[in-house]
Enzyme design. Sequence first.
Site, short mmCIF file in Angstrom:
data_model
loop_
_atom_site.label_atom_id
_atom_site.label_comp_id
_atom_site.label_asym_id
_atom_site.label_seq_id
_atom_site.Cartn_x
_atom_site.Cartn_y
_atom_site.Cartn_z
N HIS A 113 34.59 -21.97 29.70
CA HIS A 113 34.26 -22.88 28.60
C HIS A 113 34.72 -24.32 28.87
CE1 HIS A 113 38.37 -21.75 27.37
NE2 HIS A 113 38.38 -22.92 26.76
N CYS B 283 20.56 -45.91 45.55
CA CYS B 283 20.78 -45.30 44.25
C CYS B 283 20.10 -43.93 44.24
CB CYS B 283 20.20 -46.19 43.15
SG CYS B 283 20.52 -45.62 41.48
N HIS C 72 19.64 -36.59 38.38
CA HIS C 72 19.81 -35.15 38.57
C HIS C 72 21.00 -34.72 37.72
CE1 HIS C 72 22.64 -36.84 41.49
NE2 HIS C 72 23.29 -35.70 41.44
N HIS D 226 24.35 -31.56 37.06
CA HIS D 226 25.23 -30.51 37.59
C HIS D 226 25.77 -29.70 36.42
CE1 HIS D 226 25.46 -32.30 41.61
NE2 HIS D 226 25.63 -33.48 41.01
N HIS E 208 25.84 -31.87 27.94
CA HIS E 208 24.44 -32.11 27.55
C HIS E 208 24.19 -33.58 27.22
CE1 HIS E 208 24.48 -27.74 27.36
NE2 HIS E 208 23.19 -27.84 27.62
N GLU F 40 31.57 -30.03 40.90
CA GLU F 40 30.17 -30.29 40.54
C GLU F 40 29.23 -29.25 41.11
OE1 GLU F 40 29.23 -34.28 41.86
OE2 GLU F 40 28.50 -33.53 43.76
#
Length: 162
Positions: free
Chosen positions: A13, A29, A33, A35, A72, A150
């Site tokens: 969690h 750059c 994306h 992870h 998120h 990551e």
Amino acid sequence: MTERFKVRVTKDHLVFCSGHFISYEGDKCERLHGHNYRAAVEVEGDLDSNFYVFDFIALKLRTKAITDELDHRMMLATGNPHISVEESPGRIRVRYREREWLFPREDCVLLPIENTTAELLARYIAHRLIADLRREHGFQPHVLRVEVEENVGQSATVEWRP
């Protein structure tokens, strides 16, 4: 004989699924994306009157509160000299040279860091956690380590000492 004590928390969690991109090599750059990041925190210190370095539950709750703010969201570094981040009502405009992105404000987290690398994300979490532990619990660790993974087998760690 010298004894040193430490506690470590890392759980499923303590994760945050976030989008990002970084600048690198000065003039490049990445593409957007994301992870599924995982955080781990380790605290060293003396034992208190309960024979704890620090309460596991409180440490997990403080860390989770910070990682939940990143979850998120599109993570955007506001201190990057190559990437422009402009906030206006309801949206964030991001530019890198001829590339431009427009994001809903509520989908972004603006971070006071130079790049959204795992190293600087670990430092950001560590600084937030140190401030929270001092303010909420009056606790000053001897050493604080924050690891941000990551990807499986790919992580960065920062170590903070007063």
